[in-house]
Scaffold this motif. Structure first.
Motif, PDB file in Angstrom:
ATOM      1  N   GLY A  10      81.288 108.575 160.519  1.00  0.00           N
ATOM      2  CA  GLY A  10      81.088 107.021 160.615  1.00  0.00           C
ATOM      3  C   GLY A  10      81.977 106.355 161.723  1.00  0.00           C
ATOM      4  O   GLY A  10      83.169 106.517 161.764  1.00  0.00           O
ATOM      5  N   ASP A  33      78.065 109.960 163.496  1.00  0.00           N
ATOM      6  CA  ASP A  33      77.235 109.189 162.803  1.00  0.00           C
ATOM      7  C   ASP A  33      75.857 109.420 162.811  1.00  0.00           C
ATOM      8  O   ASP A  33      75.444 110.042 163.492  1.00  0.00           O
ATOM      9  CB  ASP A  33      77.455 107.795 163.478  1.00  0.00           C
ATOM     10  N   GLN A  38      74.887 103.381 166.984  1.00  0.00           N
ATOM     11  CA  GLN A  38      76.111 103.137 166.433  1.00  0.00           C
ATOM     12  C   GLN A  38      77.230 103.648 167.104  1.00  0.00           C
ATOM     13  O   GLN A  38      78.157 103.147 167.666  1.00  0.00           O
ATOM     14  CB  GLN A  38      76.327 103.247 165.019  1.00  0.00           C
ATOM     15  N   GLU A  90      86.965 110.538 156.839  1.00  0.00           N
ATOM     16  CA  GLU A  90      85.480 109.967 156.478  1.00  0.00           C
ATOM     17  C   GLU A  90      85.504 108.293 156.669  1.00  0.00           C
ATOM     18  O   GLU A  90      86.262 107.985 155.784  1.00  0.00           O
ATOM     19  CB  GLU A  90      85.049 110.561 155.121  1.00  0.00           C
ATOM     20  N   THR A  92      82.360 106.277 156.236  1.00  0.00           N
ATOM     21  CA  THR A  92      80.913 105.850 156.035  1.00  0.00           C
ATOM     22  C   THR A  92      81.218 104.844 155.024  1.00  0.00           C
ATOM     23  O   THR A  92      82.338 104.279 154.318  1.00  0.00           O
ATOM     24  CB  THR A  92      80.125 106.852 155.445  1.00  0.00           C
ATOM     25  N   LYS A  99      78.926 108.787 149.768  1.00  0.00           N
ATOM     26  CA  LYS A  99      80.121 109.268 150.064  1.00  0.00           C
ATOM     27  C   LYS A  99      80.273 110.855 149.326  1.00  0.00           C
ATOM     28  O   LYS A  99      80.642 111.799 149.983  1.00  0.00           O
ATOM     29  CB  LYS A  99      81.693 108.623 149.636  1.00  0.00           C
TER      30      LYS A  99
END
Ligand code: NAI
Length: 316
Positions: A10, A33, A38, A90, A92, A99
């Motif tokens: 992410g 990602d 992004q 992580e 996100t 998740k």
């Protein structure tokens, strides 16, 4: 020797900041990602920030901006992203189902050595990691926004997390210049947000009851309590404001309890008070992306300056 490698899952606000923290620590970083766009914007944003910090002489770490940038690569293939990584962070969106899905995908492809760490602000490890084959290697490493400028990381284990996972995560955070704290067990809001919400809640009540204006309330923190809290916590404050903690309690316990007993119920955070606070803050800082960004930039400059000062004033 090849630098050790981490994967960041992410590449939003927090993912990019972690990438910079790890690159500053000399780690090779693979940024993953689902959105290529992004990743491109993350890389561009990281480049700009690093170059600017280098110019101002506040870039972290021993490497130049170019050297740090060369350590960061991007990837839209999860398996390739985590290949060779010893630590996976992580980052996100804060969504339990999303998740859980990501951790179960990771569970299938990682070995028995890598640490699976989540940036979650409020999801409990027992909600995120229960049932995973590699649960012993799972942990929450909750940063403060932006982690590049604010070093605290709350390390929160799942009940089945191996002690060595906690210790390795703690040591890694130290190594990259963050300031880790260990929670002995999970609790809603962890510690930082429990303290923050206690402050927000009383701030809200005081403004709601018309005791003080929203802007003056903020000043009580920024020009009052916050001045010392950047250096010493509330417990050391007690210790120093009397002849030690025991003496503080002898002197002030009754007064504190009297005040604390006047605290009200948990606010709704809506209605008239929400309007009042929003209006005051929007007059001071209009909710326009350009204005908000400029204010955030100023905040980050302040934090950089404070970080420098804290290094100069270092004590144990
Ligand atoms: P964000 O919305 O800025 O970034 C999320 C990123 O995840 C986006 O780049 C998005 O494209 C990507 N993404 C979405 N689905 C994905 C998937 N399936 N696989 C890989 N990437 C995916 O969010 P932000 O603010 O960076 O937050 C990330 C985490 O950090 C959250 O858990 C949040 O609670 C936590 N956190 C946030 C803080 C903050 O102040 N923003 C502070 C501390 C922790």
């Amino acid at each position: 020797m090849e630098p050790a490698q981490v994967a960041i899952i992410g590449s939003g606000l927090i993912g990019r900041s972690w990438a910079m923290v790890f690159a500053a620590g000399g780690f090779k970083v693979k940024l993953y990602d689902i959105a290529q766009q992004q990743l491109m914007s993350a890389l561009e944003n990281i480049r700009q920030q690093m170059k600017e910090m280098e110019k101002l002489g506040v870039l972290k770490g021993a490497l130049s901006a170019e050297q740090q940038l060369a350590l960061i690569s991007v990837c839209t293939d999860l398996k390739a992203a985590v290949e060779g990584a010893t630590f996976i962070q992580e980052c996100t969106p804060e969504n339990l189902e999303l998740k859980k899905k990501i951790f179960s995908q990771l569970d299938l492809i990682v070995d028995d050595n890598v640490i699976l760490s989540s940036s979650t602000s409020c999801l409990l490890p027992s909600k995120l990691f229960t049932g995973l084959k590699h649960v012993k290697q799972c942990i929450v490493s909750h940063p403060v926004n932006p982690p590049y400028f604010v070093p605290l990381v709350e390390i929160v284990p799942h009940p089945e997390t191996d002690a060595s996972t906690t210790e390795r995560t703690y040591a890694l955070m130290k190594k990259i210049g963050q300031s880790p704290v260990k929670l002995n067990r999970e609790i809603e809001g962890f510690v930082l947000n429990r303290l923050q919400y206690a402050v927000i809640s009383e701030a809200w009540r005081l403004v709601g009851e018309g005791v003080i204006s929203p802007t003056d309330l903020d000043l009580v923190m920024s020009d009052g309590l916050g001045m010392r809290y950047a250096f010493i916590g509330p417990l050391e404050t007690m210790h120093l404001n009397a002849e030690g903690v025991s003496n503080y309690c002898e002197r002030y316990a009754e007064g504190m309890r009297l005040v604390l007993n006047t605290f009200g119920p948990v606010p709704e955070f809506s209605g008239e008070t929400a309007q009042k606070v929003n209006q005051a803050l929007s007059e001071k800082i209009p909710v326009v992306p350009k204005v908000l960004d400029a204010r955030r930039k100023w905040r980050d400059e302040c934090l950089t300056g404070l970080a420098k000062l804290k290094t100069q004033m270092k004590s144990d």
